[in-house]
Design a protein around this motif. Structure first.
Motif, PDB file in Angstrom:
ATOM      1  N   VAL A   1       0.886  -1.084   0.246  1.00 31.83           N
ATOM      2  CA  VAL A   1       0.080   0.382  -0.015  1.00 31.83           C
ATOM      3  C   VAL A   1       0.658   1.209   0.146  1.00 31.83           C
ATOM      4  O   VAL A   1       1.449   1.352   0.811  1.00 31.83           O
ATOM      5  N   VAL A   2       0.613   2.248  -1.524  1.00 32.11           N
ATOM      6  CA  VAL A   2       1.642   3.485  -1.278  1.00 32.11           C
ATOM      7  C   VAL A   2       0.738   4.512  -1.509  1.00 32.11           C
ATOM      8  O   VAL A   2      -0.208   4.706  -1.581  1.00 32.11           O
ATOM      9  N   LEU A   3       0.863   4.918  -0.548  1.00 33.42           N
ATOM     10  CA  LEU A   3      -0.228   6.545   0.022  1.00 33.42           C
ATOM     11  C   LEU A   3       1.298   7.583  -0.312  1.00 33.42           C
ATOM     12  O   LEU A   3       1.799   8.007   0.353  1.00 33.42           O
ATOM     13  N   ALA A   4       0.589   8.703  -1.051  1.00 31.10           N
ATOM     14  CA  ALA A   4       1.240   9.647  -2.107  1.00 31.10           C
ATOM     15  C   ALA A   4       0.818  11.308  -1.169  1.00 31.10           C
ATOM     16  O   ALA A   4      -0.013  11.126  -1.554  1.00 31.10           O
ATOM     17  N   ASP A   5       1.792  11.606  -0.603  1.00 29.37           N
ATOM     18  CA  ASP A   5       1.612  13.110  -0.142  1.00 29.37           C
ATOM     19  C   ASP A   5       1.975  13.873  -2.578  1.00 29.37           C
ATOM     20  O   ASP A   5       3.132  14.548  -2.386  1.00 29.37           O
ATOM     21  N   THR A   6       0.655  13.863  -2.991  1.00 27.21           N
ATOM     22  CA  THR A   6       1.101  13.710  -4.792  1.00 27.21           C
ATOM     23  C   THR A   6       1.557  16.044  -4.491  1.00 27.21           C
ATOM     24  O   THR A   6       2.284  16.118  -5.122  1.00 27.21           O
TER      25      THR A   6
ATOM     26  N   PHE B   1      -0.722   6.609   8.760  1.00 26.45           N
ATOM     27  CA  PHE B   1       0.151   5.551   8.223  1.00 26.45           C
ATOM     28  C   PHE B   1      -0.478   4.343   9.853  1.00 26.45           C
ATOM     29  O   PHE B   1      -0.832   3.585   9.189  1.00 26.45           O
ATOM     30  N   ALA B   2      -0.718   5.430  10.578  1.00 25.68           N
ATOM     31  CA  ALA B   2      -0.557   4.547  12.338  1.00 25.68           C
ATOM     32  C   ALA B   2      -2.255   3.983  11.884  1.00 25.68           C
ATOM     33  O   ALA B   2      -2.845   2.648  12.145  1.00 25.68           O
ATOM     34  N   ALA B   3      -2.730   4.252  11.736  1.00 22.88           N
ATOM     35  CA  ALA B   3      -4.198   4.332  10.822  1.00 22.88           C
ATOM     36  C   ALA B   3      -4.425   3.286  10.217  1.00 22.88           C
ATOM     37  O   ALA B   3      -5.364   2.285  10.173  1.00 22.88           O
ATOM     38  N   VAL B   4      -3.917   3.551   9.194  1.00 23.86           N
ATOM     39  CA  VAL B   4      -4.095   2.659   8.079  1.00 23.86           C
ATOM     40  C   VAL B   4      -3.034   0.930   8.442  1.00 23.86           C
ATOM     41  O   VAL B   4      -3.632   0.226   7.455  1.00 23.86           O
ATOM     42  N   ALA B   5      -2.180   1.167   9.214  1.00 25.09           N
ATOM     43  CA  ALA B   5      -1.518   0.169   8.999  1.00 25.09           C
ATOM     44  C   ALA B   5      -1.981  -1.975   9.960  1.00 25.09           C
ATOM     45  O   ALA B   5      -2.065  -2.229   9.043  1.00 25.09           O
ATOM     46  N   PRO B   6      -3.010  -1.362  10.641  1.00 23.82           N
ATOM     47  CA  PRO B   6      -4.155  -2.266  10.909  1.00 23.82           C
ATOM     48  C   PRO B   6      -5.386  -2.787   9.937  1.00 23.82           C
ATOM     49  O   PRO B   6      -4.914  -4.169   9.931  1.00 23.82           O
ATOM     50  N   LEU B   7      -5.303  -1.867   8.401  1.00 19.71           N
ATOM     51  CA  LEU B   7      -6.025  -2.984   7.593  1.00 19.71           C
ATOM     52  C   LEU B   7      -5.179  -2.964   6.692  1.00 19.71           C
ATOM     53  O   LEU B   7      -5.354  -3.218   5.977  1.00 19.71           O
ATOM     54  N   ALA B   8      -3.780  -2.505   6.605  1.00 23.37           N
ATOM     55  CA  ALA B   8      -3.173  -3.226   5.655  1.00 23.37           C
ATOM     56  C   ALA B   8      -2.332  -4.707   5.702  1.00 23.37           C
ATOM     57  O   ALA B   8      -2.637  -5.340   4.855  1.00 23.37           O
ATOM     58  N   GLY B   9      -2.575  -5.702   6.781  1.00 18.66           N
ATOM     59  CA  GLY B   9      -2.235  -6.857   6.966  1.00 18.66           C
ATOM     60  C   GLY B   9      -0.779  -7.129   6.688  1.00 18.66           C
ATOM     61  O   GLY B   9       0.174  -6.089   6.990  1.00 18.66           O
ATOM     62  N   ASP B  10      -0.960  -7.726   6.333  1.00 14.43           N
ATOM     63  CA  ASP B  10       0.470  -8.297   5.660  1.00 14.43           C
ATOM     64  C   ASP B  10       1.011  -7.162   4.674  1.00 14.43           C
ATOM     65  O   ASP B  10       2.492  -7.639   4.257  1.00 14.43           O
ATOM     66  N   ARG B  11       0.310  -6.834   3.829  1.00  8.71           N
ATOM     67  CA  ARG B  11       1.292  -5.923   2.563  1.00  8.71           C
ATOM     68  C   ARG B  11       2.462  -4.773   3.146  1.00  8.71           C
ATOM     69  O   ARG B  11       1.792  -3.765   4.476  1.00  8.71           O
ATOM     70  N   ARG B  12       3.144  -4.458   2.523  1.00  3.22           N
ATOM     71  CA  ARG B  12       3.660  -2.949   3.203  1.00  3.22           C
ATOM     72  C   ARG B  12       3.432  -1.765   2.510  1.00  3.22           C
ATOM     73  O   ARG B  12       2.748  -1.507   2.148  1.00  3.22           O
ATOM     74  N   LEU B  13       4.133  -0.625   3.753  1.00  2.00           N
ATOM     75  CA  LEU B  13       3.391  -0.022   3.372  1.00  2.00           C
ATOM     76  C   LEU B  13       4.555   1.028   3.219  1.00  2.00           C
ATOM     77  O   LEU B  13       5.590   0.918   3.654  1.00  2.00           O
ATOM     78  N   ILE B  14       4.229   1.541   2.212  1.00  2.00           N
ATOM     79  CA  ILE B  14       5.216   2.703   1.436  1.00  2.00           C
ATOM     80  C   ILE B  14       4.862   4.576   1.759  1.00  2.00           C
ATOM     81  O   ILE B  14       3.113   4.518   1.583  1.00  2.00           O
ATOM     82  N   PHE B  15       5.879   5.411   1.849  1.00  2.00           N
ATOM     83  CA  PHE B  15       5.421   6.469   1.630  1.00  2.00           C
ATOM     84  C   PHE B  15       5.995   7.204   0.091  1.00  2.00           C
ATOM     85  O   PHE B  15       7.166   6.780  -0.024  1.00  2.00           O
TER      86      PHE B  15
END
Length: 305
Positions: A171-176, A189-203
């Motif tokens: 999951v990539v979150l962009a500050d476009t 990111f802290a709010a999204v992390a529990p929803l992402a499961g095993d997916r990596r989080l990327i900024f």
């Protein structure tokens, strides 16, 4: 806690707003310079229409010139299942399925509503997985939209939690627009992390308001394991008024000091950025690259002329 890994996006987001095309051979050489330096992953192109984003017109030629091992570490931007089909047919292994959280920007950037892009994602995932590849859920305008202003964080969370995004690898979150500030980046990111499961989080951040490095470190505190940067701070979205360059690769590396980054490697990357910017006729926005050329010779990270 160790810092986030870096993905260099010079050859995709970095080149989007440049007026001068870069030869395919130069792009391929830069891919190999960056990979040899130790940078773990790269963006190397886009399936955007060449008439709308001319610097991306040869993206599949770049893919064709790289080896399978090199392509394992490279990503191609896509916006439709058909894009995925064409990219994997050309040999690409990793695709970033991108759409905007805000409808107004998605219409300007991709020509459809956010819901339409989301509805097509399962087909994109199926094509990528059938080819043995990886696919990212990449959300542009996750913080602000150039047309509608602030974006509701609940809208971001709902997309990440939507069953139609299951099967994506990251999951990539962009500050476009580069308008976010560290506290809100960490909070999202802290709010999204529990929803992402095993997916990596990327900024994916931009440095428009001078908070690119700070936001990247805040994203890491919130759960991001990787952040995006471009040499010299090149880049910006051609369909996002007010956007400027990406956070500079040199600045992110100098701040995070990954194991592979020695002063010699840093010097190689500074020189690569300078050569690229000179060829494009662009100015560097990287403070670290400027510092590397200072007269403070007693500091080991200064690069000799």
């Amino acid at each position: 806690m160790s810092g986030p890994a870096l993905r260099d996006v010079t050859l995709r987001d970095g080149l989007q707003l440049t007026g001068k095309p870069l030869p395919t051979a130069t792009k391929v050489a830069l891919v190999r310079t960056l990979l040899a330096a130790g940078i773990p992953e790269l963006e190397i192109g886009s399936m955007a229409r060449g008439d709308l984003v001319p610097p991306m017109a040869d993206s599949l030629d770049v893919v064709a010139a790289l080896t399978p091992d090199e392509l394992d570490r490279c990503w191609i931007w896509v916006a439709t299942p058909r894009h995925v089909e064409k990219a994997v047919a050309a040999g690409a292994k990793n695709v970033q399925y991108c759409f905007s959280v805000s409808d107004a920007h998605n219409k300007a950037n991709i020509g459809r509503l956010t819901e339409d892009s989301l509805a097509a994602m399962p087909a994109a995932i199926e094509i990528a997985k059938a080819a043995g590849g990886r696919i990212q859920l990449t959300l542009a305008t996750a913080f602000t939209c150039p047309f509608d202003g602030p974006v509701d964080p609940d809208r971001v969370r709902a997309i990440v939690d939507d069953p139609r995004t299951e099967g994506s690898d990251d999951v990539v979150l962009a500050d476009t627009l580069g308008q976010a500030y560290p506290a809100e980046v960490e909070e999202l990111f802290a709010a999204v992390a529990p929803l992402a499961g095993d997916r990596r989080l990327i900024f994916h951040g931009h440095d428009t308001w001078g908070t690119g490095v700070a936001n990247s470190l805040a994203a890491h505190r919130g759960g991001a394991v990787m952040v995006d940067g471009a040499l010299g701070g090149l880049g910006g979205c051609p369909f996002a008024p007010g956007a400027s360059g990406n956070t500079a690769t040199e600045d992110l590396l100098f701040a995070t000091r990954p194991d592979y980054l020695t002063p010699a490697v840093f010097g190689t990357l500074v020189k690569a950025g300078e050569d690229l910017l000179a060829e494009l006729g662009e100015q560097s926005r990287s403070k670290a690259a400027q510092g590397a050329r200072s007269k403070a010779e007693a500091f080991g990270w200064v690069v000799a002329s």
